[in-house]
Design a protein around this motif. Structure first.
Motif, PDB file in Angstrom:
ATOM      1  N   ALA A 195      -6.146  -8.173   5.596  1.00 56.81           N
ATOM      2  CA  ALA A 195      -5.805  -6.720   5.764  1.00 56.81           C
ATOM      3  C   ALA A 195      -5.382  -6.033   4.468  1.00 56.81           C
ATOM      4  O   ALA A 195      -6.063  -4.887   4.261  1.00 56.81           O
ATOM      5  CB  ALA A 195      -4.748  -6.628   6.795  1.00 56.81           C
ATOM      6  N   GLY A 196      -4.685  -7.027   3.485  1.00 60.39           N
ATOM      7  CA  GLY A 196      -4.634  -6.409   2.331  1.00 60.39           C
ATOM      8  C   GLY A 196      -5.849  -6.158   1.480  1.00 60.39           C
ATOM      9  O   GLY A 196      -5.983  -5.264   0.744  1.00 60.39           O
ATOM     10  N   ILE A 197      -6.808  -6.910   1.306  1.00 56.53           N
ATOM     11  CA  ILE A 197      -7.935  -6.650   0.669  1.00 56.53           C
ATOM     12  C   ILE A 197      -8.677  -5.422   1.198  1.00 56.53           C
ATOM     13  O   ILE A 197      -9.210  -4.605   0.517  1.00 56.53           O
ATOM     14  CB  ILE A 197      -9.031  -7.864   0.703  1.00 56.53           C
ATOM     15  N   VAL A 198      -8.820  -5.197   2.522  1.00 57.17           N
ATOM     16  CA  VAL A 198      -9.535  -4.153   3.073  1.00 57.17           C
ATOM     17  C   VAL A 198      -8.552  -2.971   2.637  1.00 57.17           C
ATOM     18  O   VAL A 198      -9.177  -1.927   2.507  1.00 57.17           O
ATOM     19  CB  VAL A 198      -9.499  -4.414   4.599  1.00 57.17           C
ATOM     20  N   ALA A 199      -7.298  -3.051   2.826  1.00 55.52           N
ATOM     21  CA  ALA A 199      -6.400  -1.852   2.410  1.00 55.52           C
ATOM     22  C   ALA A 199      -6.749  -1.460   0.877  1.00 55.52           C
ATOM     23  O   ALA A 199      -6.952  -0.300   0.778  1.00 55.52           O
ATOM     24  CB  ALA A 199      -5.054  -2.323   2.661  1.00 55.52           C
ATOM     25  N   ALA A 200      -6.889  -2.399   0.087  1.00 56.99           N
ATOM     26  CA  ALA A 200      -7.044  -2.210  -1.322  1.00 56.99           C
ATOM     27  C   ALA A 200      -8.082  -1.440  -1.637  1.00 56.99           C
ATOM     28  O   ALA A 200      -8.423  -0.571  -2.354  1.00 56.99           O
ATOM     29  CB  ALA A 200      -7.004  -3.451  -2.233  1.00 56.99           C
ATOM     30  N   PHE A 201      -9.396  -2.056  -1.005  1.00 60.54           N
ATOM     31  CA  PHE A 201     -10.632  -1.268  -0.928  1.00 60.54           C
ATOM     32  C   PHE A 201     -10.517   0.162  -0.124  1.00 60.54           C
ATOM     33  O   PHE A 201     -10.776   1.096  -0.826  1.00 60.54           O
ATOM     34  CB  PHE A 201     -11.735  -2.086  -0.069  1.00 60.54           C
ATOM     35  N   VAL A 259       0.276   8.766 -15.069  1.00 56.88           N
ATOM     36  CA  VAL A 259       0.507   8.449 -13.745  1.00 56.88           C
ATOM     37  C   VAL A 259      -0.663   7.551 -13.192  1.00 56.88           C
ATOM     38  O   VAL A 259      -0.307   6.568 -12.520  1.00 56.88           O
ATOM     39  CB  VAL A 259       0.713   9.515 -12.881  1.00 56.88           C
ATOM     40  N   LYS A 260      -1.850   8.021 -13.619  1.00 62.06           N
ATOM     41  CA  LYS A 260      -3.173   7.082 -12.956  1.00 62.06           C
ATOM     42  C   LYS A 260      -3.113   5.896 -13.829  1.00 62.06           C
ATOM     43  O   LYS A 260      -3.503   4.766 -12.932  1.00 62.06           O
ATOM     44  CB  LYS A 260      -4.109   7.990 -13.690  1.00 62.06           C
ATOM     45  N   ILE A 261      -2.816   5.732 -14.883  1.00 58.45           N
ATOM     46  CA  ILE A 261      -2.663   4.303 -15.669  1.00 58.45           C
ATOM     47  C   ILE A 261      -1.734   3.333 -14.614  1.00 58.45           C
ATOM     48  O   ILE A 261      -2.321   2.059 -14.385  1.00 58.45           O
ATOM     49  CB  ILE A 261      -2.335   4.507 -17.176  1.00 58.45           C
ATOM     50  N   VAL A 262      -0.592   4.009 -14.423  1.00 56.30           N
ATOM     51  CA  VAL A 262       0.258   3.304 -13.814  1.00 56.30           C
ATOM     52  C   VAL A 262      -0.140   2.920 -12.387  1.00 56.30           C
ATOM     53  O   VAL A 262       0.071   1.707 -12.044  1.00 56.30           O
ATOM     54  CB  VAL A 262       1.752   3.912 -13.885  1.00 56.30           C
ATOM     55  N   LEU A 263      -0.704   3.714 -11.758  1.00 55.69           N
ATOM     56  CA  LEU A 263      -1.156   3.488 -10.473  1.00 55.69           C
ATOM     57  C   LEU A 263      -2.172   2.664 -10.276  1.00 55.69           C
ATOM     58  O   LEU A 263      -2.291   1.565  -9.556  1.00 55.69           O
ATOM     59  CB  LEU A 263      -1.650   5.134  -9.829  1.00 55.69           C
ATOM     60  N   VAL A 264      -3.021   2.553 -11.380  1.00 56.54           N
ATOM     61  CA  VAL A 264      -4.116   1.644 -11.255  1.00 56.54           C
ATOM     62  C   VAL A 264      -3.742   0.185 -11.513  1.00 56.54           C
ATOM     63  O   VAL A 264      -4.001  -0.564 -10.672  1.00 56.54           O
ATOM     64  CB  VAL A 264      -5.205   2.074 -12.452  1.00 56.54           C
ATOM     65  N   LEU A 265      -2.842   0.034 -12.475  1.00 59.11           N
ATOM     66  CA  LEU A 265      -2.060  -1.195 -12.635  1.00 59.11           C
ATOM     67  C   LEU A 265      -1.388  -1.728 -11.481  1.00 59.11           C
ATOM     68  O   LEU A 265      -1.387  -2.950 -11.170  1.00 59.11           O
ATOM     69  CB  LEU A 265      -1.029  -1.026 -13.985  1.00 59.11           C
ATOM     70  N   ALA A 266      -0.705  -0.587 -10.680  1.00 64.32           N
ATOM     71  CA  ALA A 266      -0.071  -1.127  -9.583  1.00 64.32           C
ATOM     72  C   ALA A 266      -0.870  -1.574  -8.595  1.00 64.32           C
ATOM     73  O   ALA A 266      -0.959  -2.411  -7.907  1.00 64.32           O
ATOM     74  CB  ALA A 266       0.881   0.038  -9.044  1.00 64.32           C
ATOM     75  N   TRP A 267      -2.137  -0.924  -8.343  1.00 58.91           N
ATOM     76  CA  TRP A 267      -3.237  -1.398  -7.444  1.00 58.91           C
ATOM     77  C   TRP A 267      -3.933  -2.767  -7.839  1.00 58.91           C
ATOM     78  O   TRP A 267      -3.732  -3.575  -7.136  1.00 58.91           O
ATOM     79  CB  TRP A 267      -4.430  -0.204  -7.718  1.00 58.91           C
ATOM     80  N   VAL A 268      -3.798  -3.099  -9.206  1.00 58.85           N
ATOM     81  CA  VAL A 268      -4.463  -4.415  -9.430  1.00 58.85           C
ATOM     82  C   VAL A 268      -3.377  -5.483  -8.931  1.00 58.85           C
ATOM     83  O   VAL A 268      -3.590  -6.411  -8.517  1.00 58.85           O
ATOM     84  CB  VAL A 268      -4.508  -4.478 -10.948  1.00 58.85           C
ATOM     85  N   TYR A 269      -2.031  -5.167  -9.403  1.00 57.46           N
ATOM     86  CA  TYR A 269      -0.880  -6.071  -9.079  1.00 57.46           C
ATOM     87  C   TYR A 269      -1.066  -6.167  -7.392  1.00 57.46           C
ATOM     88  O   TYR A 269      -0.868  -7.357  -6.914  1.00 57.46           O
ATOM     89  CB  TYR A 269       0.288  -5.337  -9.448  1.00 57.46           C
ATOM     90  N   GLY A 270      -0.984  -5.043  -6.670  1.00 53.24           N
ATOM     91  CA  GLY A 270      -1.053  -5.195  -5.256  1.00 53.24           C
ATOM     92  C   GLY A 270      -1.905  -5.919  -4.666  1.00 53.24           C
ATOM     93  O   GLY A 270      -1.910  -6.715  -3.848  1.00 53.24           O
ATOM     94  N   LEU A 271      -3.341  -5.719  -5.058  1.00 54.19           N
ATOM     95  CA  LEU A 271      -4.306  -6.649  -4.831  1.00 54.19           C
ATOM     96  C   LEU A 271      -4.284  -8.012  -5.033  1.00 54.19           C
ATOM     97  O   LEU A 271      -4.722  -8.727  -4.115  1.00 54.19           O
ATOM     98  CB  LEU A 271      -5.778  -6.245  -5.540  1.00 54.19           C
ATOM     99  N   LEU A 272      -3.762  -8.226  -6.296  1.00 50.45           N
ATOM    100  CA  LEU A 272      -3.794  -9.597  -6.466  1.00 50.45           C
ATOM    101  C   LEU A 272      -2.589 -10.355  -5.878  1.00 50.45           C
ATOM    102  O   LEU A 272      -2.530 -11.434  -5.338  1.00 50.45           O
ATOM    103  CB  LEU A 272      -3.477  -9.772  -8.209  1.00 50.45           C
TER     104      LEU A 272
END
Lengths: 451, 375
Positions: free
Chosen positions: A39-45, A13-26
């Motif tokens: 807003a997106g960058i601030v949210a990702a941070f 789950v953690k790996i999937v979440l991290v990859l999802a986070w990278v995807y969302g950030l990009l």
């Protein structure tokens, strides 16, 4: 002995979440609207920051172990992006990335070590002055040497070397002189001065990290100038040699090099742990943006053309030697920055971290993620760390005492299978969001206007 | 005239060739070489006996490296692959001999079977048996590695095979480090025969065990002689094989152009497998000799000699068999002299510095042929 199923699921789950986070950030970084981007960058941070600081019961959502993996993933992404620029985009097979990583880490750590533990700014000032002077010397000499069309590379190298050595000597003298002026600002233990404050330490950290990157860049320029003229495999071996030389010097930093604070092979302790998630995220973001903008500029196209066909690129008027050097220097700069960030997160540096065997890690990561794919590199950096360091280490550790060894037995098998089944890397050439090639809007020409 | 004066400010700065400035680079190299020569000559004059002793130990290392370097240079010459696993094949060679000697006492089999053989003959035969076993196991291992890990990737980008080579290398190292296979520790190595030592002072004398060598004597051991002799023999054998036999001709043809060699009826796959096996056999031999000379084995022991041997192959000009020998001897001397006169930990750094300097002066190594333009 029983494998922990809950931990396995949690890790996945953690790996999937991290990859999802990278995807969302990009994705948000690639958004057209400026406000969405910010807003997106601030949210990702913020999401990660919240997960680190909010506690459920007594336990933060991301425990220390996961946070460590996250930081290491961020630094590894920077290192691997640099290597991808050198190898994936420019085609220069380099094994020297960890050498520059180590140089950056030790340079930055030494500066802030002196700052906090000995209350002197001398190391930081010397580093800063050296970087500025050496940079000026290199740029000046380069402009001067441009007037020669067929200067032998060894002669140019000798001139640069002399210049940088002089810059170094001047920097040591001037830096120490300047430090004796600045040092009283630290104050005494009873009455701490302005430089003893936390804000000053943060500033010193940022300067140290940037200087560490620039330091790695200066060294890579000196090293790359002659060595890049060798063929691709020979260049790989020479850079491998660079990693080993740097490692040897770091192991003997207290005997051969005059830095007793680095403590040689025993490892350097007492580095202030200043890297917060904010800094790690910020530097990663800067590296991603610089890299992406460079790749999709004319410089980047020239870089890739050198990879595809040197002769054709030369015929198009591209300065091949200069282009290789630029990619190498920028890639090493990223590695140096990453080193600075890493050193101040972990607080302890050992030369083994930057040795010859771990030096293959970024290479393996960029091949995993796909050569010439920035997204693949970033995703693979995070995924690789969470998988290998997080999941496998803990899971195997619960199963027996030989965990570290089994980890390195399973990992080459995975590597072999990947190479046999999917040699172009997991993601191939796919890019997400921000890292996709920008679509140039066609200007309203007269023809379209007439319609 | 007027045109020239108007064009003047826009004209680019005068561009000169700069080729006459080559003396700067040359001077730098000459100063470097002079410094090294001064250090060496001074030490030689100070204590010639010690110097010769160090050169001898460098020769011993160099000839071991030469054996390993043969495998690198042949494989690179034919498939253009830096076979990172080669150093670990060398390790496997010493491991096999370790098990053969310590676990199974293989070196004593012949003696036990035929007790009335003369002592020296059974010792030699026992050692040769152990060595041949190691070489055979290494050759089979190399063929397996080549078939499993490299052959499916022959048409992929070269990096893929390189990565699998690294993977195989890791696998051999860490699989060997498991407790039920070997162990991660250094383990003292039991020699298949006793190493005798001689000293040279007014003639050659045998050095009894426990006896201190007399002042001013130069010492050498039987394993030194064996290493030098075996290494030279193998060089000659390989030269003969490559220059005079059908297989050698096929190897040379495959090195130049694989598709054409295939058209000419050469079974390139078999040639490549043969090359891997041959190189691995040499590495296995080197492994046994290295373990006898420096009697301790571990699963990570192959990394450094492997790298050094690869550097030696590159230094001598990759693809060239005499080049491998010359490069290996240079590496051995550099390592021994650095350990003695500069500082022990700097030996790897010096080795790689020599490599970089040589490549800058001669980009294809000492014996290397200039790279041809690919069509």
């Amino acid at each position: 002995m029983q494998p922990n199923l809950g931990f396995l699921l949690g890790s996945i789950v953690k790996i999937v979440l991290v990859l999802a986070w990278v995807y969302g950030l990009l994705q948000v970084m690639g958004s057209a609207s400026k406000w969405v981007r910010i807003a997106g960058i601030v949210a990702a941070f913020g999401i990660v920051q919240l997960a680190i600081s909010i506690k459920i019961g007594n336990q933060p959502i991301l425990n220390n172990f996961d946070t460590g993996l996250l930081f290491q993933g961020a630094t590894m992404a920077m290192v691997a992006l640099g290597l991808n620029l050198i190898y994936g985009f420019n085609g220069q097979f380099s094994l020297g990335q960890y050498g520059f990583y180590g140089l950056g880490a030790y340079a930055a750590a030494y500066a802030t070590y002196k700052w906090t533990n000995e209350k002197t700014a001398s190391a930081l000032l010397v580093l800063l002055l050296f970087v500025i002077l050496a940079g000026a010397v290199i740029i000046g000499l380069r402009r001067f040497l441009k007037r020669f069309t067929a200067l032998p590379v060894l002669s140019a190298f000798t001139l640069y070397l002399i210049g940088v050595i002089i810059a170094g000597a001047v920097a040591v003298v001037a830096g120490n002189a300047l430090a004796s002026v600045v040092n009283p600002l630290f104050g005494t233990k009873e009455a701490p001065g302005i430089l003893a404050s936390n804000a000053a330490l943060q500033a010193a950290f940022v300067v140290a990290v940037i200087c560490a990157g620039a330091f790695a860049a200066v060294v890579s320029f000196l090293f790359g100038l002659p060595v890049l003229t060798l063929g691709s495999d020979y260049f790989g071996i020479a850079t491998l040699g660079f990693t080993i030389v740097v490692n040897t010097l770091l192991v003997n930093s207290d005997t051969i090099l005059p830095f007793p604070e680095m403590k040689g092979g025993r490892g350097m302790i007492g580095i202030p742990k200043v890297t917060t998630w904010f800094w790690a995220f910020l530097f990663l973001l800067i590296v991603i943006i610089v890299m992406r903008n460079m790749i999709y500029s004319s410089t980047g196209r020239a870089t890739m053309s050198v990879r595809e066909d040197e002769t054709a690129a030369k015929a198009m008027g591209i300065d091949i030697a200069g282009n290789k050097l630029l990619a190498f220097v920028v890639g090493s700069l990223f590695a140096g920055l990453a080193g600075g960030v890493y050193a101040h997160y972990i607080g302890f540096l050992s030369p083994d971290t930057f040795g010859f065997l771990p030096g293959f890690n970024p290479l393996i990561i960029i091949v995993f993620g796909g050569l010439g794919s920035m997204t693949g590199t970033i995703a693979a950096s995070f995924g690789w760390l969470f998988f290998l360091e997080g999941l496998l280490r803990v899971l195997l550790g619960q199963m027996g005492t030989e965990a570290p060894t089994w980890r390195f037995v399973l990992y080459p098998i995975a590597l072999l299978l990947l190479m046999l089944l999917r040699p172009q890397g997991l993601l191939g050439k796919i890019e997400w969001g921000f890292l996709r090639a920008p679509v140039v809007k066609p200007r309203a020409t007269t023809a379209t206007a007439a319609k | 005239m007027q045109q020239a004066s108007t064009a003047q400010p826009l004209a680019p700065p005068k561009r000169r060739s700069g080729a006459q400035l080559v003396w700067i680079g040359r001077g730098f190299l000459i100063i470097l070489a002079a410094l090294i020569t001064i250090v060496l000559v001074r030490n030689f004059v100070e204590n010639p006996r010690l110097f010769i002793q160090i050169v001898l130990s460098g020769l011993q290392l160099g000839f071991v490296y030469a054996l390993i370097a043969l495998g690198y240079t042949m494989v690179y010459g034919i498939v253009r692959l830096i076979n990172f696993a080669h150093g670990d094949v060398f390790m496997v060679g010493s491991m096999v001999s370790f098990f053969a000697v310590s676990r199974f006492s293989m070196h004593l089999w012949l003696k036990n079977a035929m007790p009335d053989l003369p002592d020296w003959l059974s010792t030699v035969a026992g050692a040769v048996l152990v060595i041949v076993l190691s070489m055979a196991v290494c050759a089979v291992l190399a063929i397996v590695i080549e078939r499993v890990a490299y052959k499916p990737l022959r048409n992929s980008p070269r990096i893929a095979a390189l990565i699998t080579a690294i993977g195989v290398s890791f696998f051999l190292e860490y699989f060997g480090a498991l407790y039920f296979v070997f162990s991660p520790r250094f383990i003292p190595y039991e020699r298949p025969f006793e190493v005798t030592t001689w000293y040279i002072k007014d003639g050659i004398h045998l050095l009894e065990s426990g006896q201190a060598p007399p002042e001013g004597a130069i010492i050498f051991s039987s394993i030194f002689v064996i290493i030098v002799a075996t290494s030279l023999l193998m060089q000659a054998l390989l030269q003969f094989l490559v220059r005079r036999t059908r297989m050698g001709k096929a190897m040379r043809a495959s090195a130049v152009d694989k598709p054409t060699a295939r058209l000419m009826g050469v079974n390139v796959d078999r040639v490549i497998s043969f090359t891997f096996a041959l190189g691995a056999a040499f590495a296995g031999l080197a492994g046994v000799l290295y373990a006898i000379a420096y009697p301790s084995v571990s699963t990570l022991m192959g990394i450094t000699p492997g790298l050094k041997a690869f550097v030696a192959a590159v230094l001598g000009g990759i693809g060239s068999i005499p080049g491998a020998l010359v490069g290996a001897l240079i590496m051995g001397q550099a390592e021994a002299l650095t350990m003695a006169y500069i500082s022990t930990p700097m030996r790897d750094a010096v080795a790689f510095t020599i490599l970089i300097v040589v490549l800058l002066v001669r980009p294809t190594g000492i014996f290397g042929e200039p790279e041809r333009e690919k069509a």
